[in-house]
Structures are given as C-alpha cells and as structure tokens.
Design a protein around this motif. Structure first.
Motif, mmCIF file in Angstrom:
data_model
loop_
_atom_site.group_PDB
_atom_site.id
_atom_site.type_symbol
_atom_site.label_atom_id
_atom_site.label_comp_id
_atom_site.label_asym_id
_atom_site.label_seq_id
_atom_site.Cartn_x
_atom_site.Cartn_y
_atom_site.Cartn_z
ATOM 1 N N SER A 444 0.442 -0.983 0.002
ATOM 2 C CA SER A 444 0.093 -0.196 0.132
ATOM 3 C C SER A 444 0.151 0.939 0.017
ATOM 4 O O SER A 444 0.611 2.098 -0.291
ATOM 5 C CB SER A 444 -0.956 0.319 1.161
ATOM 6 O OG SER A 444 -1.015 1.203 0.716
ATOM 7 N N ASN A 471 -7.089 -0.319 -6.072
ATOM 8 C CA ASN A 471 -7.675 -2.193 -5.512
ATOM 9 C C ASN A 471 -6.401 -1.898 -3.949
ATOM 10 O O ASN A 471 -7.554 -2.104 -3.180
ATOM 11 C CB ASN A 471 -7.928 -2.450 -6.300
ATOM 12 C CG ASN A 471 -8.606 -2.427 -6.909
ATOM 13 O OD1 ASN A 471 -9.187 -1.772 -6.431
ATOM 14 N ND2 ASN A 471 -8.503 -2.979 -8.499
ATOM 15 N N THR A 472 -4.673 -1.796 -4.379
ATOM 16 C CA THR A 472 -4.073 -2.031 -3.758
ATOM 17 C C THR A 472 -4.380 -0.787 -1.882
ATOM 18 O O THR A 472 -3.728 -1.327 -1.356
ATOM 19 C CB THR A 472 -2.879 -1.937 -3.677
ATOM 20 O OG1 THR A 472 -2.630 -3.063 -4.745
ATOM 21 C CG2 THR A 472 -1.649 -2.467 -2.880
ATOM 22 N N SER A 475 -7.970 -1.635 -0.021
ATOM 23 C CA SER A 475 -8.068 -2.849 0.274
ATOM 24 C C SER A 475 -7.381 -2.868 2.259
ATOM 25 O O SER A 475 -7.571 -3.420 2.671
ATOM 26 C CB SER A 475 -6.834 -3.894 -0.462
ATOM 27 O OG SER A 475 -5.675 -3.444 0.168
ATOM 28 N N SER A 476 -6.128 -1.834 2.022
ATOM 29 C CA SER A 476 -5.363 -1.633 3.503
ATOM 30 C C SER A 476 -6.549 -0.406 4.312
ATOM 31 O O SER A 476 -6.068 -0.157 5.494
ATOM 32 C CB SER A 476 -3.733 -1.036 3.237
ATOM 33 O OG SER A 476 -4.177 0.108 2.744
ATOM 34 N N ASP A 480 -13.329 3.769 4.132
ATOM 35 C CA ASP A 480 -13.735 4.324 2.722
ATOM 36 C C ASP A 480 -13.672 5.850 2.185
ATOM 37 O O ASP A 480 -13.748 6.192 1.331
ATOM 38 C CB ASP A 480 -14.822 3.407 2.231
ATOM 39 C CG ASP A 480 -14.098 1.650 1.685
ATOM 40 O OD1 ASP A 480 -12.116 1.806 1.748
ATOM 41 O OD2 ASP A 480 -14.590 1.535 1.214
#
Length: 1290
Positions: A444, A471-472, A475-476, A480
């Motif tokens: 990330s 996306n990476t 995802s962390s 959001d």
C-alpha cells in the motif's frame, strides 16, 4: 512616501536602463560610456519590438501584485540628483514613462490622485514587497550606479533592489539581456557576468519565449551549464518545437566542446557545386576515386589533425567535463573555432550523455529520441538515477513518448538489479512511473508513492495501472470515506465511482480538487456528482466557489453559470484552464452572466482566450476597441480578427501596425498585404512571417507572390544570380512557394544557405501535388553533388522535410546502411505523398521482410510506415509483445487536426486498421489472428465482456459483434454503461442489442431518471421513436451531451418534441443560451412549425434535411458547435433552407455587395445559399474568408459563374475544397485560376488518378457539389452560425 534618496536610486536604475536602449542620446563624455574592456559587455542596441516585449512583462508585474511605478513628464527636476550637462538634452526616460502610461487603464484606475505625492517626480507606490535601504547605503549604491558602464554591472546593482521595483526593472531589461546572450554566446564574458545576463533574461523566456529562437553556435561549457539551468526552469513555458531546438542545440554544443566534432558536419557547410558535365559522377573539386572531404589525405578517416591511418575510437572521451574537479579552476577559455573550416563528424553512436551532461540537460532529457537513449551508458545512468538532479528531470514534463519512456525505465531496471533498490526509489521516477508494470507486487505504501506520480501520464495503459494501485491502497484503508484515503489516492481518485465520491465530505473533496489541479479528467457523471456535492444545490454561486471546482466544472449546470458574476473570475489565471474544460453551452452561459456584470470593453480585456473566441462580433463592436495595443496578447478568431483589423485600421496598415497584430494577423487580407509591400517587399515579408502560427495558407501564398514580384522588379533575373545574403533574407516559409522553374535555376553558389533553409523548412503550406515539392528535392540533391549511391546518412538527413519527398525509386539506390537510417527518419515524416505509399511499402518489404516477421524493435522504429498498408496491419501474427508495441505506436501518433484540412494539405494513413488490430489483440487469447471484417464474431478463445475490458477498450467497443454484446449480463452493462455510451458510431444492429440490455438492467424508458439518460449517452439511439419522445430529462446540459451522437432526422424530431413538451416553453421564448444548448436537435422541428416555409421542398429530403421553424429563421439562426474529435454523424441541409437563412442575413446585414471579410467568415455555410448575382457582387478579397466547409456546398452552376479573379482569390485552403462536380463545369481559364489559387499550378486530372485505393480519403464532398461532412458532421456545418445567432439575440 519615498525619500529623495529613494527617488534618486530608482531614477538612476532607469536612467542606466534607458541609456542601454538609446546610447546615442548619451554624451561620449558621460559616465555611462561603454567599458573599453571587451570582456565586459556594454549596453547593446535594443532588439526588435523591445518596447512591446518590455510592456507585456511589466503587465506581469502588475498581475503579481506589485504596484505601478508613477512618473512625471520631467523626472529630473527636483529629483535630488545633480545631472551632468551632457544629460540636459531631451531625456530618454520619457520612453520608459510612455511604457508605464500605456499600460491598461483598468490596471491603474485603483490608484487615486490622493495616493500620489505631487512633489515627487518619480517614485514607486510602496507595498509589502518593498524595503528601502538606509540612507548611507543609498548614497553608496547611487554612486556605484552612476559609474556603471556595462549591462552586467547594472544588473548586479538591480538585484540588490527590493522585489517590487526589481520586477519592473527586470521586465524592462530582460529583452535586452536575452539579445545580448544570443549575439555572441558569451564567449568573451566571465561566468559571473554571463550568469547575471541569464538571470535578467529569465522573465522573457518564462512569460513570452521568442517564437523563432536563435541560439548561439558557440558557447563555453560554464556558460552552457548556466544557460541550460535557466532554460530548464522555464521548460513549462516552451513549445515542443522550442524544446526540440534547445535539446539539439545543447547536444551539438556538447559535441563541439567535449569531443571536438559535429553531429551536422556532413551538411554543416555544403560546398557550391557547379553543374556537372555529362558523364561526370564525382564532385569537380575531387580527385577521381575520392569519396570524402577534399582536405583529407588518403587513408584519413577522421579529423585532419590525425595521422594517416589513425582511426578514432568508437567512443571519444571528452576533453574536460562540465564541472572541474574539486580544487580545480575552470579550464582556460578555448579559442572560438574557425567557422570557415568544416568540423569533423561525430561517430554514429557517440556516447555524449555522460552523468554531468544528463544533470545539465535536466527536463530536456524527457524528449530524447530513441537513438540517443540507447547510447546512454548504464554506468552513467545508474549514479545519475540516484543523484539529486534526477527527479526534477522527469517531473512536471508532461506525458513521455511511450517508446522512449519504456526504454529509459528498462535501462534503469537493468542498472538497479544489482542493487535491488528500484522499489525503494519509486518516488524518483516522475513521469517514468507511467510505464511501471509490476504494480501487483507493491504494498500500500509503495502504491501510494507510484500513484502520486501518475498525474501527467498520457499512455493508454495507465488507467489499468492506476486501477491496480487504487485497489491496493483501498484494500488497506479502514474508512472508505476518510480524507486520508483521498490524499493517498492522488490522481487515482478519478477512478472512484460517482457513488463513492458522494460519500466524502465537501471539505475533503475541495482539498483534493485543489491539489490535483485542472488537468485531471473526470467522467461527466463524476463531475456532476462533485459539483452537486460542493455547491450543495446552490443556484447562485460566487466566482471563488466556481474556481474551487477546477476541472470538475464540467458538471456545473448552465443555469447556474449564467448567474455567475465577475468578481473572483476575471483576471484569475485559473479561469482559462477551467473554461477550456467547459462545453459550448457552459461557455455561452458564463459569458451571458459576465456580460450582465461588466461592460464588453472590460470583459474583452480580462477574459481568457478560451472564452474570448465565443464572443460575437456584436459584443466586439460594443467594446469599441480603437487601438492595436488593445489587441495584444489575445487569441482572436479569424472573423473577429477581420472585424477588428478593418475597424481599427480600415484599409491602411503600416509595417509597425502589422508587427503589433499578433493573432489578429488572421484578419489581414491579401489586398492589405500588397499595399504594405509598396513600402518595401522584403521588410513586408519578414514582418508577415514573424507570426507564422497565425498565417493562413492564403496569406503565405500572396505574400510570397508579392515578394517575388518585387524582387524581380528590383533586378531582372533576380533568382538566377541571387547571393547568399539575399537568399538568407528571404523567409523560408515563403521561399517554398518560389515557382518551380526559379527553384531549378538557383545558382550553385547559394547551396549552403539553401540547404540550411531546407533543413528547417515546414512543407505543410504546399499542396501535396505541388510541382515545387519534387523541384525543391531535386535542387537539394544537386547541392549535395553526388550520386544517390554515394550519399552518407548525414547528407541524406540534411534534406530535412525534403527527405519525406524522396521517391522510393531514389531511396532504393542508397547504400544499405544509409537506407536503413533514412527509412527510420522517414517514419517521423508528417506527410508522405500518397503516390509513394505503395512503392514505399514494397521497399519496406524488400528491405526488412514481411511485417509479420518484424521484431519488436523494428516495429518500434518503423511503426508509422506500417500504417501505409491496412492489410499488413490486420495480418500481423500474434506475439506476446505485439499489443504493447502497437498500443505505444497509437499513443505516439499525433491527434488528428480538427477540423480535417483539405486532402491537398494533409493526407495521413487511416488508423481504423490499427484500432481494429488492438481490439482483436485485447479480446482474443488465440495465437493466430486471422483477418476479419470489422464486426465479425471472434473465434474460439475470445475473452468475456467484463467491465474492466470494456473500460480498457473505450471507443474500440464499436468492434463487438451484436452476438457478443448480447452476452453481457445486467450487472456488466450497469457498471460500464457510461463507457459504452461514449461510443459514437454503433451500427443499427448493435443498438438493438444495447437497447435490450439497457431495459433489462434498468427497466422501461419511462422509469429512467435524468442521470441514467446521461449515462446511456449514445446507447439511447437504440430506443424507438416513442421511447425517445418520453426520455425523462428537461436539462439543456443533458440535451447538449446527447447531441454528440449520430441521430437520424426522425430521431431528432422525436427528442425535440419530447423536450419542448417537458420544458413547457414555446420556441419564441427560447433565448440564445437555450438555442446553443439545443444543438443539432433544433433540426428536429416538424414541418407544421415551419409556417409559410415550402414544406414540400423539405419533405423530399426529409431523411437528411434540417427542418427549421420559420419564426426561428426570422428570430435567429441555427448554431451548432462540436468539440469532440470523433464523428458526430453526417448532416446536410438542403439548399432551400440555406437560401432562406441567407435571405434573413441580407435583411439584417444589408445587400451582399457590402459584406466585409468578417461578415463573410462569420456566416459560414450560409454563404453557399447566395444567388448567382450575389456571388458576383462580392469583392474578390472576401472569397478567401469563406469558410472551407461552405465551398463544397456551393451549387456547381453558381461556382462556374465566378470570374477568374474571384476564383483566384479563393486562396489555397478554399481552392482545395472544390469538388469534382464543381471542377467539371469550370472553363479552362477558370481551372487555371483555381490552380493559381493553390499557389502553384497543378494537374487536377493527374491528381484524381493518383487516388490511393487501399485507404480512400473520408469525408470528401459528393459529386453533386455538396460535402459529406463526416468527422465534424452536424457541428462543422452549423458552427459558423453562432455569430449570426448572437447578433440577433444579444
């Protein structure tokens, strides 16, 4: 208030500055006399247009917030300085005073009389930027300034002044400093003095770099480094052409200084070659068998200083590096080379890019050609990559060419493998990050680093990279919708869905938009989401609020923009970039709001170019512009230019006036140019070509004709015995139009100058079938003086653009290694005569084999030439690297011009085969790709229609077959509908399937909302007429968005009927903004609404006709504007409608014999509706101002009635638009006149036979004499109606 000492200090600054410009006004005994030391430059003469340049730079000081200096008529009285007797003559300071007083009144009206000290004769208004020195220092500086005798010393004292005065003084001295730098290159100057001049010249390069930059042919290494440092700092202000020129100049200087050689030695000074005698194959001055320079001895292969038989090493070591070692002094100033002796040629692969040179080149490394990149030694690149200078070399330079970017990154990977530290240094990549292909391995933190550098990427694969990184990062992320996530995503935020964007707070979004800048591209629904979120439903917003949106301004409703006031907008630099993003409807709405708040005169002075072009002639008339000074720095349209030139100058114009016009030069007629030529043809020609960017081909042609006629009057047979100096004085742009027989008769003694001019020539103003093209080429080959088989690569490349004119039969005679380098250079040609395409492609096959067997490197080198044959592109066999290579090729090709120029002036290969091939490579896993029709079903091995694939393909989704589209599920089309809706040219069969899928996903049309209609875009074309009439939207912005699609006439009528019912307004209630927003749907008015119009005449052509309402015809005219590059359909209004619009134009503007050039240009295609007698009544000068799209629409019988003088006056642009049907009815004298209009006579019959069969030109006029307007379609046809529309409504 300034003290007497302060006044004296500032006065002396200016006195010395002005003495530099007017040295003759100073007494020889004055303390300001030039320093006799030749190593210290005095005050050079001012360059051309010095006052104009200085004034513009001073305006920048005002915009930066520095207050305007105030002067009185006689600044020396009571100044506190005792002037010498020699200064008692009329003082030159009045020139500086005139510059200040000529600045825009709008910029100075904030200074009231009470602010001025009437006892002071010269002072600056103090502000926060000014801090005056103490009195003792004042006296010391004053004394030093009084004894100042050179420009560098004056600059040094100026640097000690405070920021406010310094800005105006630096603006005043910058043009003079740049001119001094260019005169000698500083070869007789100490590094400190040279550095002062470079510092002083920077504002000129930063704000208004010279269009035609002349760089010194010799410069010492210390000076070169200083100059390149400054040029790197102003890199963003330079055009691509200027960047290339500077890069090549620096490369040549490094070769001269460090390696004692030249990259252009072979063509550096071509020797005069007498005409060869029959049978003579070698140059007369050579001994038989001699193949190299005459000054070399047998066996000598390099510099004359070498011993016979000695050969150079493949890589030469430099004589010294750019920087001396610690403890060393700069090397002694080398003697200036003897420019009469040809320098030695550099080895073909000179390794000139050492670490110190790369540090010096800075951002200019970003445009290196592939040949230079391949010569960079890895042992030099690796330490450079880890140096402090590397990041700035590739940051803020824009998108890199894909092939070059990948190659540099590959070399960095290779040299970083041993250290294994590339990932740890991702933040150093800059624009090279666009080509990083190992994103899945990044965590990330590393993904954030890479994302932050992807804002300048232009390669097509960057979105795929961004998605992986986004996306990476997400995802962390724990939250959001946190501001931290927005900051982490950087440019990747544009990949978030509209729904996701709506979850962030307004403050977080505002900060993100400010940090991203105005270059970020948003989807339409994304932009509307952002605008709604930040404006929170407000119908009235301030200029500050509007500016905070940045590039998301495209989502603001036109109803909001038409209420915006000028405060916070006019004068804001961000307004230009923001308005460039707007649609035509948004710009019109914003202008309406601004015109309601400020008068037209103030608006014109402060509005940016992107809005200025939308102003009507009526608004310009209200502004009452009376001086050419008011036109400077503005970008006018051609109609605006013609209007302003006539209003301000009438028909009387001087050379001084011409040099002030800038973009308004577009409005100068050939008649005016010919009158100016009476005062001196050469001076006129040089003045005209000072601004080549704004010249039409018609102006270039008539200027050249006037020049050549004038020179022939000066001396009979002028070009048969022309001298070097005389040829040098003729602008290259005009020399290209010298008649073929005169080109052939140029004496051999001027070959050196002729070759120099041809190397820099741009042939785009010459018709592709012009006889001058082969004649220029043959003249250049004669100057080289050797058979084709004996030419070296350097000699062939010295032909410049003429290399693109070489026939394949000539190229086949070259030696193999020379042919290889020549073909690679040919791949960079912007124009290759179509008559050569077939033979050239055969030569490629003979030389390099079948294209399917080419390696990746061969395709990278010759890619553009591959496009000369569609079948070869489609037949390329699958290879693992083919998709990336072809994708890079597509990205490297220039965008097609809008609108498309006549085929005589631009004839590039069709890209449809390349687009299809990329589609097939993206959608099939098969290793063998057979040739298929455009929408044929893919073989076994095809991939599924996923959202990511559809988004990657973009416009190439048009190649899916209906059967393939039918396999999409509801979720896929819901997620990718906006991408599918941007495709403009679906077939009817595809639209049927897409309609079914849309209804399957969202239900019946009646249940849709306006946001869904907006996302559907051109997919809406698949709905039936009943469904179209019920589309639930009432926004002009949505209607304008839908207008980019290829609607049929019945569809236009259905959409129009539904829209007018929903807005509950009559046609008569529509204003100018509404009419602009209706766009092509105004053509959907039904026949009942036309009242007394002859509906029967329209019914016969209903499928292709624009049906217009009678009350609209008498209230306004139709205006269509199209910004998109892609096709928006084919629309052709019948002649009867055009004639009706013409009748209204006559009623408003008077009889046609009184129509000016501006009026003719603004009426556009309405001009095609003139009757035979009305055409004959037009003055010849008006014909070159006809819009190009109107010419094919003129009925052949009316064109045939024009006189030869009128046909000749069409000019090259319009003459090239004449159709075959129109040509067929012309008489011989008329055909000759039309050929003359092109600037060079040509054989139209031969041209027609030469049409290529593999790639037929698109959008050509039909045989009936009416043009099938394809690429711009509706927009091109209707665009010129705006001015008339505004004239009626405003």
């Amino acid at each position: 208030m300034a003290s007497p000492g302060e006044k004296a200090l500032l006065l002396l600054f200016l006195v010395h500055a002005v003495s530099a410009l007017y040295p003759d006004t100073m007494s020889p005994m004055s303390p300001m006399m030039l320093d006799p030391d030749p190593a210290t430059p005095g005050f050079p003469s001012p360059p051309a247009r010095f006052q104009d340049m200085a004034k513009k730079l001073m305006m920048r000081c005002l915009q930066m917030g520095h207050l305007l200096p105030m002067t009185m008529d006689n600044p020396f009285n009571n100044s506190g300085v005792q002037m010498e007797d020699s200064m008692s003559r009329p003082n030159p300071l009045s020139h500086f005073h005139s510059l200040l007083t000529s600045l825009s009144a709008e910029e100075t009206d904030t200074y009231s009389d009470t602010d001025m000290d009437s006892a002071s004769r010269f002072y600056f208004q103090p502000n926060s930027t000014m801090k005056y020195p103490d009195s003792d220092r004042e006296r010391n500086v004053t004394k030093r300034m009084w004894n100042c005798s050179s420009l560098p010393s004056f600059i040094e004292h100026m640097r000690n002044s405070s920021a406010g005065p310094q800005c105006f003084l630096r603006a005043f001295i910058a043009p003079l400093s740049w001119d001094a730098l260019m005169m000698k290159g500083g070869d007789d100057m100490e590094p400190e003095d040279y550095g002062r001049l470079v510092w002083a010249a920077k504002p000129l390069l930063q704000n208004m770099p010279p269009l035609q930059m002349t760089l010194p042919p010799w410069i010492q290494n210390p000076h070169l480094e200083e100059m390149m440092k400054m040029l790197g700092e102003v890199f963003g202000s330079l055009s691509e052409e200027q960047r290339v020129q500077i890069r090549e100049w620096a490369k040549e200087r490094v070769a001269q200084n460090n390696y004692n050689c030249s990259h252009t030695a072979a063509a550096w000074r071509p020797r005069p070659i007498p005409e060869q005698k029959p049978g003579q194959t070698h140059r007369p001055e050579q001994e038989p068998g001699q193949t190299h320079r005459p000054e070399q001895k047998p066996g000598q292969t390099h510099r004359p200083a070498q011993e016979p038989g000695q050969t150079p090493k493949p890589e030469q070591e430099p004589r010294h590096t750019l920087r001396p070692e610690v403890g060393q002094n700069w090397p002694a100033r080398p003697p200036q080379p003897d420019m009469t002796v040809m320098p030695s040629p550099c080895p073909p692969r000179l390794l000139w890019l050492k670490m110190d040179v790369m540090k010096m080149m800075g951002p200019f490394l970003s445009g290196l050609p592939m040949d230079d990149i391949q010569t960079i030694p890895n042992d030099q690149l690796c330490p450079f990559f880890h140096s402090p200078q590397f990041p700035s070399s590739f940051r803020g330079v824009g998108g890199l060419p894909p092939l070059q970017g990948r190659k540099i990154l590959q070399k960095i990977r290779e040299c970083s493998q041993k250290r294994g530290d590339l990932v740890q240094n991702l933040d150093r990549l800059g624009s090279l990050a666009c080509f990083y292909d190992d994103a899945p391995t990044l965590n990330s933190s590393m993904s954030r680093l890479l994302l932050s550098q992807l804002d300048d990427c232009s390669n097509s694969g960057v979105n795929k990279l961004k998605k992986k990184l986004v996306n990476t990062v997400m995802s962390s992320s724990v939250d959001d919708s946190s501001p931290e996530l927005l900051r982490a995503l950087g440019p990747g935020v544009t990949l978030l869905s509209p729904f996701h964007l709506s979850q962030f707070s307004p403050d977080a979004l505002k900060d993100t938009l400010m940090s991203l800048g105005s270059e970020v591209k948003w989807g339409l629904t994304q932009a509307k989401t952002l605008a709604n979120k930040l404006l929170q439903g407000k119908q009235e917003v301030s200029g500050k609020e509007l500016m905070s949106l940045g590039s998301a301004v495209t989502g603001v409703a036109s109803s909001v923009l038409r209420k915006v006031k000028s405060q916070g907008l006019l004068g804001n630099e961000g307004l230009d970039m923001m308005s460039q993003k707007m649609t035509s409807l948004q710009r019109k709405a914003l202008l309406e709001g601004l015109l309601g708040d400020v008068n037209a005169s103030e608006l014109i002075q402060k509005v940016p170019a992107s809005l200025l072009s939308s102003l009507s002639l009526t608004s310009l008339d209200k502004a009452n512009l009376t001086s050419l000074d008011q036109l400077e720095g503005k970008q006018w349209t051609r109609a605006q230019s013609a209007f302003l030139v006539r209003n301000i100058l009438g028909k009387k114009m001087t050379l001084t006036d011409m040099r002030k016009l800038g973009s308004a030069m577009q409005g100068v007629s050939c008649e005016m140019i010919e009158k100016v030529a009476e005062s001196g043809v050469l001076e006129m020609a040089q003045a005209v070509t000072e601004t080549p960017r704004w010249l039409s081909k018609t102006q270039v042609c008539c200027t050249a004709q006037s020049l050549f006629a004038g020179l022939e009057k000066k001396r009979a047979g002028y070009f048969n015995n022309i001298t070097d100096t005389e040829l040098e004085e003729i602008p290259t742009l005009l020399l290209l139009h010298l008649p073929a027989e005169k080109i052939a008769s140029l004496p051999a003694s001027v070959c050196a100058v002729f070759m120099k001019k041809m190397k820099e020539a741009n042939l785009s103003s010459l018709p592709l079938t012009s006889r001058s093209r082969p004649t220029l080429t043959n003249r250049a080959l004669n100057c080289l003086g050797r058979n084709m088989s004996k030419l070296s690569s350097e000699e062939v490349l010295s032909l410049g653009s003429l290399l693109c004119e070489l026939a394949p039969s000539q190229m086949s005679l070259l030696a193999p290694e020379v042919l290889n380098s020549s073909v690679q250079a040919l791949a960079s040609c912007k124009q290759i005569p179509p008559r050569h395409w077939r033979a050239l492609f055969q030569l490629l096959n003979d030389t390099y084999g079948d294209p399917s067997d080419w390696t990746a490197d061969t395709i990278k080198s010759l890619g553009p030439l591959l496009l000369l044959d569609d079948s070869a592109v489609r037949s390329l066999r699958f290879k693992s690297w083919l998709k990336e290579t072809l994708s890079d090729l597509m990205d490297s090709l220039p965008s097609p011009p809008v609108p498309n120029p006549p085929q005589e002036f631009s004839r590039g290969p069709d890209l449809s085969a390349l687009r299809w091939k990329l589609f097939s490579l993206s959608t099939s896993t098969s290793e063998v790709m057979p040739m298929r029709r455009r929408r044929a079903v893919l073989p076994q091995g095809e991939v599924g229609l996923t959202v990511s694939l559809l988004e990657e393909l973009g416009g190439a989704n048009v190649y899916w077959s209906p059967a393939q589209l039918s396999k999409m599920d509801a979720g896929t089309i819901t997620a990718a509908v906006e991408t599918l809706g941007e495709v403009l040219d679906y077939s009817a069969e595809q639209l049927v399937v897409l309609r079914e899928k849309a209804i399957q996903a969202w239900g019946p049309v009646s249940g849709l909302n306006e946001s869904q209609v907006l996302q559907l875009g051109c997919v809406s074309q698949g709905f039936n007429l009943t469904e179209l009439a019920s589309l639930p939207f009432s926004s002009l912005d949505t209607l304008e968005t839908l207008s980019r699609c290829s609607w049929t006439q019945p569809q236009r009528e259905a959409v129009w009927r539904g829209f007018v019912e929903r807005i509950n307004e009559t046609v008569g209630e529509l204003g100018a903004v509404e009419l602009v927003g209706l766009d092509q749907f105004i053509c959907g008015l039904n026949t009942e609404e036309t009242g007394q119009l002859n509906t029967d005449a329209f019914r016969s052509d209903m499928d292709s006709a624009c049906v217009c309402l009678r009350e609209l015809v008498f209230k306004c005219v139709i205006y269509l504007y199209r910004e998109a590059v892609q096709s928006v359909g084919e629309v052709q209004c019948p002649l009867a409608v055009t004639e009706l619009l013409k009748q209204r134009a006559v009623a408003v503007f008077g009889e046609t014999q009184g129509w000016t050039e501006a009026r003719v240009n603004s009426l556009g295609n309405i001009m095609a509706g003139l009757s035979l007698s009305e055409f004959l009544s037009l003055s010849p000068s008006a014909f070159s101002f006809l819009s190009q799209t109107s010419v094919p629409l003129i009925p052949p019988d009316r064109l045939a009635a024009l006189s030869t003088s009128q046909l000749k006056a069409l000019g090259p642009d319009n003459a090239a638009m004449v159709t075959s049907a129109q040509w067929a009815v012309l008489g011989e004298a008329q055909r000759a006149a039309l050929g003359n209009a092109l600037g060079v006579a040509y054989d139209r019959v031969a041209y027609d036979r030469a049409e290529p069969t593999t790639n037929p030109p698109r959008n050509l006029p039909q045989l009936s004499g009416a043009s099938m307007l394809g690429t711009l379609g509706v927009g091109v046809f209707m665009q010129p109606f705006l001015s008339l529309l505004l004239g009626f409504v405003l």
